[in-house]
Structures are given as structure tokens and as C-alpha cells.
Design a protein around this motif. Structure first.
Motif, PDB file in Angstrom:
ATOM      1  N   GLN A  14       0.828  -1.196   0.000  1.00  0.00           N
ATOM      2  CA  GLN A  14       0.000   0.000   0.000  1.00  0.00           C
ATOM      3  C   GLN A  14       0.868   1.256   0.000  1.00  0.00           C
ATOM      4  N   CYS A  15       0.353   2.321  -0.631  1.00  0.00           N
ATOM      5  CA  CYS A  15       1.051   3.607  -0.652  1.00  0.00           C
ATOM      6  C   CYS A  15       1.030   4.240   0.737  1.00  0.00           C
ATOM      7  N   ASN A  16       1.842   5.264   0.936  1.00  0.00           N
ATOM      8  CA  ASN A  16       1.796   6.073   2.142  1.00  0.00           C
ATOM      9  C   ASN A  16       0.360   6.548   2.358  1.00  0.00           C
ATOM     10  N   SER A  17      -0.061   6.636   3.614  1.00  0.00           N
ATOM     11  CA  SER A  17      -1.452   6.949   3.938  1.00  0.00           C
ATOM     12  C   SER A  17      -1.891   8.307   3.392  1.00  0.00           C
ATOM     13  N   LYS A  18      -0.956   9.195   3.108  1.00  0.00           N
ATOM     14  CA  LYS A  18      -1.310  10.514   2.581  1.00  0.00           C
ATOM     15  C   LYS A  18      -1.501  10.494   1.066  1.00  0.00           C
ATOM     16  N   CYS A  19      -1.082   9.399   0.423  1.00  0.00           N
ATOM     17  CA  CYS A  19      -1.137   9.333  -1.042  1.00  0.00           C
ATOM     18  C   CYS A  19      -2.443   8.700  -1.526  1.00  0.00           C
ATOM     19  N   LEU A  20      -3.083   9.359  -2.476  1.00  0.00           N
ATOM     20  CA  LEU A  20      -4.182   8.740  -3.193  1.00  0.00           C
ATOM     21  C   LEU A  20      -3.610   7.830  -4.274  1.00  0.00           C
ATOM     22  N   LYS A  21      -2.515   8.291  -4.915  1.00  0.00           N
ATOM     23  CA  LYS A  21      -1.783   7.497  -5.903  1.00  0.00           C
ATOM     24  C   LYS A  21      -0.301   7.777  -5.707  1.00  0.00           C
ATOM     25  N   CYS A  22       0.518   6.730  -5.784  1.00  0.00           N
ATOM     26  CA  CYS A  22       1.950   6.895  -5.560  1.00  0.00           C
ATOM     27  C   CYS A  22       2.750   6.213  -6.659  1.00  0.00           C
TER      28      CYS A  22
END
Length: 360
Positions: free
Chosen positions: A261-269
Motif C-alpha cells: 500500500q502507498c503512504n497513507s497521505k497518497c491517493l496514488k503513488c
């Protein structure tokens, strides 16, 4: 009747003219010896010989230096004719490339029709805005031209890979090519896909892939299969035999297998770095909050006002407390002196101040 003297003079003059006249093709001569030639002649052994028929100037019979109008091919005695779509039949002497094209044509020899260009706009060498539907840009190493897609293809990436078919046709993969074939049921043609179990096909990286597998399945490169296969359901295209995603991951996922999973702040990474946000979640940024850029999970963004509050609390709970006590002591001393000074002379005794000051 002419006198003998007159006749002799005319004879001498005639002989002088005949003897001093340059041979044909000579521009300058000395007697019968040519020293310079007229245009379309070349000097050889003190004689001026004619150039090949289509040469305007030359150094020898096999070396033209300038072709006559509408002719080209300096190394071939200018025996080639400029293309008919060259404006005013003008082309380069050595290559035959047109210097300008007639309206409606483009290319080095003006053999391509501008009708295959988007909006029919073209310049001397290529289409101004790409090709129209049904054609694709092809570079042959010298120029870029528009060539026709395969039969019944509306849009294509090259001559072997169609991306959108005409009405009544659907994409079909055969070996390493993707073509258009007729629909058996035209009402379902737009959603028809030859990939088994696929709801919708599309072209990705010049290959036919499934863009919409049934619920609980994913595209494994050949068909739609269960998520229990090596390919993650978060892979947007297909995987190789080891489960590595060949395209991009779905939003919120990262890694070569799209399993993290991406960083929690990212919608898309980024697929290569889960902490590198390509698109932030809306709740991650607000007008009253200042965010510090982060590239590692150890760094943390906090509100700037929280930092100020923490400093204030720390100040008064530490060294600041000592300073506050000293300030209150000085104020108490000054107030007491003011009070004693306000007493009547009978009531006031100097040693009171001294005594009371010592008591402090």
C-alpha cells in the motif's frame, strides 16, 4: 568597280576575321585554341565540348554541376524528372526533393496527399497535427508520413496494432497482431472481447489486454482468472509468469507486484516508491495546515501552531517557572516598600524597613 587597293584591304580584313573567330562553344580563345567555354560546354584539350543534354553546366560528360529546369540527378547526367507535384517543377539537383509542393501535397517529393492529415493540415515535409482517423504516423528514416491502418481499423498505433475498430467490428488478436473482425452480434459489439472471461478489451503497450475482468478475477496475460493466481488484483494490466505487474498499479498500491500500500497521505503513488505521492488525498492538505514534504515513513507532518503551543508549555514548565518566581518576589518587595513609605512620621521607624527587608 573597286580599285586594287580596296579589294586587297577587304580580303585582308576577311582573312583576319576568319582566322580570329572562336570555334562554337568557346567564350574566349586564342586563334583556334579555346581558353574558356560558354554555358553548357566544358573545356577538353583546348576544345569546348557540349555537356550532356539535360545539364546546364558540367565539368565532363559524366560530371554535371547544374541541371536544366525540372531535371535532377547530377551523377546521372540529370536524366531524372522532378515529380509532377513539385511547385513549378522545381527540385534539388542532387536529391530530387521538391523545394515547394503544390497545394494539397506534402513530403520530400510531394507524393503524399494532405487529405490523410488531421484537419487536412500539412507543411512541406509532414502533417502539421498528425494523421486523421484510420492512419498512423510512420517514419522511414528520412521523413514521417501517414500510412493506412489495417482493414476496418479506426485508430491504430502501427500497421499491426489496432486500438479502436470501426462500427460493427471488434478487436481480435492473432499472433503478434491486433486486427478488427466482424461482430457476430452487433448489439454487443462495443463490449465484445476475444479474451476469455473479459468484459472489455483495450490496447496497452501495443498488446491486447483485458480492462474489465469479472468480480473476483484479474487478467493474467492470457485470460481473466482468480485472484489466487500470481498476479495481484491491484495490477491494472497483466503480470508475467512471476507475478510482476507489466503496467501500473491501481490507486493506493505500489511495488513491482502491486502488493504494497502507498503512504497513507497518497491517493496514488509511484510504483517504485510508495512514499512518493503522485496524487495526495484531499484530507492531507488544508488552508490552515502547513505540510512538510516527506520521503520516509520516519518523518511526520505536524501543525505549525502545535509546535508553538508545545514551546509555550515547555517554557513555563521548565526554566520559565524559575523566572516567574523571581518576578513575583521583586514585585512583592516593591509593593511593601511603597506601603511603609506611606505611613505617618510617628508611625514610621527607619529600622522597620531594615528589619523587614532582612526578613525578606
Amino acid at each position: 568597280m573597286l580599285s586594287q587597293e580596296t579589294s586587297a584591304f577587304i580580303l585582308i580584313l576577311f582573312v583576319d576575321i576568319v582566322l580570329t573567330q572562336c570555334p562554337v562553344g568557346c567564350k574566349l580563345c586564342s586563334g583556334s585554341t579555346c581558353t574558356s567555354c560558354e554555358s553548357s560546354f566544358f573545356l577538353s584539350n583546348n576544345l569546348c565540348l557540349p555537356c550532356p543534354e539535360n545539364c546546364d553546366s558540367c565539368n565532363s560528360l559524366d560530371d554535371c554541376t547544374l541541371c536544366k529546369p525540372s531535371k535532377f540527378g547530377l551523377q546521372a547526367k540529370c536524366n531524372f524528372t522532378c515529380e509532377r507535384n513539385c511547385l513549378n517543377s522545381e527540385c534539388q539537383d542532387d536529391t530530387g526533393f521538391c523545394t515547394q509542393c503544390k497545394p494539397g501535397f506534402y513530403g520530400q517529393q510531394c507524393t503524399n496527399n494532405c487529405s490523410v492529415c488531421a484537419n487536412e493540415r500539412c507543411d512541406l515535409r509532414t502533417c502539421s497535427n498528425g494523421c486523421t482517423n484510420g492512419y498512423y504516423e510512420f517514419t522511414n528514416g528520412v521523413e514521417t508520413v501517414c500510412q493506412k491502418c489495417s482493414f476496418n481499423c479506426k485508430q491504430c498505433k502501427d500497421g499491426k496494432t489496432c486500438s479502436i475498430c470501426n462500427n460493427g467490428f471488434h478487436l481480435y488478436k492473432l499472433n503478434d497482431s491486433v486486427h478488427c473482425v466482424s461482430c457476430l452480434q452487433e448489439s454487443q459489439c462495443s463490449n465484445y472481447c476475444v479474451i476469455r472471461g473479459c468484459n472489455q478489451c483495450q490496447i496497452h503497450d501495443y498488446s491486447l489486454v483485458c480492462a474489465d475482468c469479472p468480480e473476483g478475477q484479474t487478467f493474467n496475460g492470457e485470460t481473466c482468472g482468480s485472484h489466487t493466481s500470481l498476479c495481484s488484483k491491484e495490477c491494472s494490466t497483466k503480470c508475467d509468469s512471476t507475478g510482476i505487474c507489466q503496467g501500473e498499479c491501481n490507486e493506493g498500491w505500489t511495488g513491482e507486484k502491486c502488493s504494497e500500500q502507498c503512504n497513507s497521505k497518497c491517493l496514488k503513488c509511484s510504483k517504485d516508491n510508495g512514499n512518493s505521492c503522485l496524487l495526495y488525498k484531499e484530507t492531507s492538505v488544508s488552508a490552515t495546515t502547513t505540510l512538510a514534504e516527506t520521503v520516509t515513513q520516519q518523518q511526520k507532518c505536524v501543525r505549525c501552531e502545535d509546535e508553538v503551543n508545545n514551546f509555550t508549555i515547555g517554557f513555563f514548565s521548565g526554566i520559565g517557572s524559575c523566572v516567574a518566581i523571581e518576578v513575583f518576589a521583586v514585585l512583592f518587595y516593591l509593593i511593601r516598600r511603597r506601603y511603609l513609605a506611606s505611613k505617618t512620621p510617628q508611625e514610621y521607624k527607619p529600622n522597620d524597613v531594615t528589619r523587614n527587608d532582612s526578613e525578606l
